[in-house]
Write a protein that holds these residues in place. Sequence first.
Motif, PDB file in Angstrom:
ATOM      1  N   VAL A   1       0.848  -1.192   0.000  1.00  0.00           N
ATOM      2  CA  VAL A   1       0.000   0.000   0.000  1.00  0.00           C
ATOM      3  C   VAL A   1       0.884   1.244   0.000  1.00  0.00           C
ATOM      4  CG1 VAL A   1      -1.862  -1.184   1.181  1.00  0.00           C
ATOM      5  CG2 VAL A   1      -0.134   0.013   2.521  1.00  0.00           C
ATOM      6  N   ASP A   2       0.296   2.392  -0.338  1.00  0.00           N
ATOM      7  CA  ASP A   2       1.058   3.630  -0.320  1.00  0.00           C
ATOM      8  C   ASP A   2       1.141   4.188   1.106  1.00  0.00           C
ATOM      9  OD1 ASP A   2      -1.516   4.422   0.093  1.00  0.00           O
ATOM     10  OD2 ASP A   2      -1.722   5.565  -1.763  1.00  0.00           O
ATOM     11  N   SER A   3       1.851   5.313   1.260  1.00  0.00           N
ATOM     12  CA  SER A   3       2.075   5.882   2.587  1.00  0.00           C
ATOM     13  C   SER A   3       0.775   6.321   3.247  1.00  0.00           C
ATOM     14  CB  SER A   3       3.041   7.061   2.486  1.00  0.00           C
ATOM     15  OG  SER A   3       4.277   6.658   1.949  1.00  0.00           O
ATOM     16  N   TYR A   4      -0.140   6.874   2.459  1.00  0.00           N
ATOM     17  CA  TYR A   4      -1.406   7.364   3.008  1.00  0.00           C
ATOM     18  C   TYR A   4      -2.197   6.222   3.642  1.00  0.00           C
ATOM     19  CZ  TYR A   4      -6.281   8.936   2.911  1.00  0.00           C
ATOM     20  OH  TYR A   4      -7.569   9.224   3.255  1.00  0.00           O
TER      21      TYR A   4
ATOM     22  N   TRP B   1      10.169   1.234  -2.319  1.00  0.00           N
ATOM     23  CA  TRP B   1      11.598   0.922  -2.330  1.00  0.00           C
ATOM     24  C   TRP B   1      11.913  -0.356  -3.089  1.00  0.00           C
ATOM     25  CZ3 TRP B   1      14.811   4.574  -1.430  1.00  0.00           C
ATOM     26  CH2 TRP B   1      14.486   5.620  -0.567  1.00  0.00           C
ATOM     27  N   ALA B   2      10.952  -1.250  -3.217  1.00  0.00           N
ATOM     28  CA  ALA B   2      11.194  -2.465  -4.010  1.00  0.00           C
ATOM     29  C   ALA B   2      11.412  -2.125  -5.475  1.00  0.00           C
ATOM     30  CB  ALA B   2      10.029  -3.432  -3.853  1.00  0.00           C
ATOM     31  N   ASP B   3      10.614  -1.172  -5.997  1.00  0.00           N
ATOM     32  CA  ASP B   3      10.794  -0.750  -7.395  1.00  0.00           C
ATOM     33  C   ASP B   3      12.063   0.061  -7.574  1.00  0.00           C
ATOM     34  OD1 ASP B   3       8.475  -2.001  -8.076  1.00  0.00           O
ATOM     35  OD2 ASP B   3       7.232  -0.196  -7.966  1.00  0.00           O
ATOM     36  N   GLU B   4      12.444   0.816  -6.543  1.00  0.00           N
ATOM     37  CA  GLU B   4      13.622   1.664  -6.658  1.00  0.00           C
ATOM     38  C   GLU B   4      14.927   0.883  -6.546  1.00  0.00           C
ATOM     39  OE1 GLU B   4      13.691   4.821  -7.405  1.00  0.00           O
ATOM     40  OE2 GLU B   4      11.504   5.034  -7.475  1.00  0.00           O
ATOM     41  N   CYS B   5      14.942  -0.166  -5.724  1.00  0.00           N
ATOM     42  CA  CYS B   5      16.197  -0.861  -5.403  1.00  0.00           C
ATOM     43  C   CYS B   5      16.363  -2.200  -6.126  1.00  0.00           C
ATOM     44  CB  CYS B   5      16.297  -1.094  -3.894  1.00  0.00           C
ATOM     45  SG  CYS B   5      16.282   0.411  -2.903  1.00  0.00           S
ATOM     46  N   LEU B   6      15.273  -2.812  -6.555  1.00  0.00           N
ATOM     47  CA  LEU B   6      15.351  -4.145  -7.149  1.00  0.00           C
ATOM     48  C   LEU B   6      15.084  -4.083  -8.642  1.00  0.00           C
ATOM     49  CD1 LEU B   6      13.404  -6.219  -4.464  1.00  0.00           C
ATOM     50  CD2 LEU B   6      15.867  -5.824  -4.624  1.00  0.00           C
ATOM     51  N   LYS B   7      15.777  -4.940  -9.366  1.00  0.00           N
ATOM     52  CA  LYS B   7      15.555  -5.072 -10.798  1.00  0.00           C
ATOM     53  C   LYS B   7      14.475  -6.123 -11.065  1.00  0.00           C
ATOM     54  CE  LYS B   7      20.353  -3.983 -12.066  1.00  0.00           C
ATOM     55  NZ  LYS B   7      21.563  -4.469 -12.775  1.00  0.00           N
TER      56      LYS B   7
ATOM     57  N   ILE C   1      -3.157   5.274   7.732  1.00  0.00           N
ATOM     58  CA  ILE C   1      -4.525   5.026   8.201  1.00  0.00           C
ATOM     59  C   ILE C   1      -4.642   3.645   8.845  1.00  0.00           C
ATOM     60  CG2 ILE C   1      -6.897   4.685   7.430  1.00  0.00           C
ATOM     61  CD1 ILE C   1      -6.501   6.872   5.405  1.00  0.00           C
ATOM     62  N   LEU C   2      -4.088   2.623   8.203  1.00  0.00           N
ATOM     63  CA  LEU C   2      -4.180   1.262   8.715  1.00  0.00           C
ATOM     64  C   LEU C   2      -3.378   1.095  10.002  1.00  0.00           C
ATOM     65  CD1 LEU C   2      -3.928  -0.726   5.367  1.00  0.00           C
ATOM     66  CD2 LEU C   2      -5.970  -0.306   6.732  1.00  0.00           C
TER      67      LEU C   2
END
Length: 340
Positions: A263-266, A307-313, A270-271
């Motif tokens: 999920v995103d930060s927002y 961070w998974a999209d930013e750090c992992l190929k 909430i959760l």
Amino acid sequence: MKTQSYIIKLLLQFTPVCVLLLFTSLVHAQTKNIQGLVLDETEQPLTGATVYTSSKKASGITDIDGIFKLNGVKAGDTLIVSYVSYHPFKQVIKNSDNFLRIKLLPDEGLLDEVVIVGYGQQKKASVVGAIAQISTKELTQSPVSNVSNALAGRLPGMITVQRSGEPGSDMANMYIRGISTFGSNKSPLILVDGVDRDIRMMDVSEIESISILKDASATAVYGVRGANGVVLVTTKRGKIGKPSITFSADVGMQSPTSMPDMVDSYNMAILTNEALMNDGLNPKYTQEQINGFKNGTNEFLYPNINWADECLKDFALMQQYNLGISGGTEKVKYFVSANV
């Protein structure tokens, strides 16, 4: 005349359909279902024997009673039955074959092979303990860099479980006939040329054979250390003759089977507050912080980064190269291997 021409037109219209139906019926007529019984040399049923046709369109295995069933077999196909340590059986299927009684004969040549045991070498015919062996030919068929992973599904009685894919920590846990002892050390004893050592950093191409000792009669010489079984690794040796140079290269692609959807930060804020309030605790994030995550007013104070999209190929390249040189004379033998 009009009636005759009308009949001719009807025949011409329905002739292709009739031909197609006739062709379909002929095709189905050529296939058949057959059953059979597979026995060993003592007339006992063989369970788990592989049965297939030469066209590979029909295949199956025998059940606990040695019975197999194949569907869609064509007359003229060659039926092949194979089982470990037995000669394969081949027979051409005839139209009259509905039930086959097949008897497999043992491969006597396998009984003359040398097996590594705890106290030296023996022929298979004289081995009474439960021992299984695999050679480097079968090991190199698996495109893995770790020897323990190459053993998966190769030796009867051995279970391998890989719990991590992290580089350097991808060694599989090995169990021989399950877990036999209590405590933390449930792995078998591993001996490389008689020396207790780890096989994690060994290269598959430098191994001659691997034997596993499974029962008490085979592991008795090792005492209590062999309670969980013993893995004997024999490395390659130089042979008399001119220098022999071998080179192998494995290149592949590695990618995760699946990645969790985050999920995103927002929604995370909430959760998190909802979970804390359900436990009777105060919320962690204020309404101002939640609005900051939602509106993205300040990406440094309220970041929203996957961070998974930013750090992992999406995939990673796997490469492994091996160079081996062996040879020798009657006095000196050598074998040198380099792996990258």
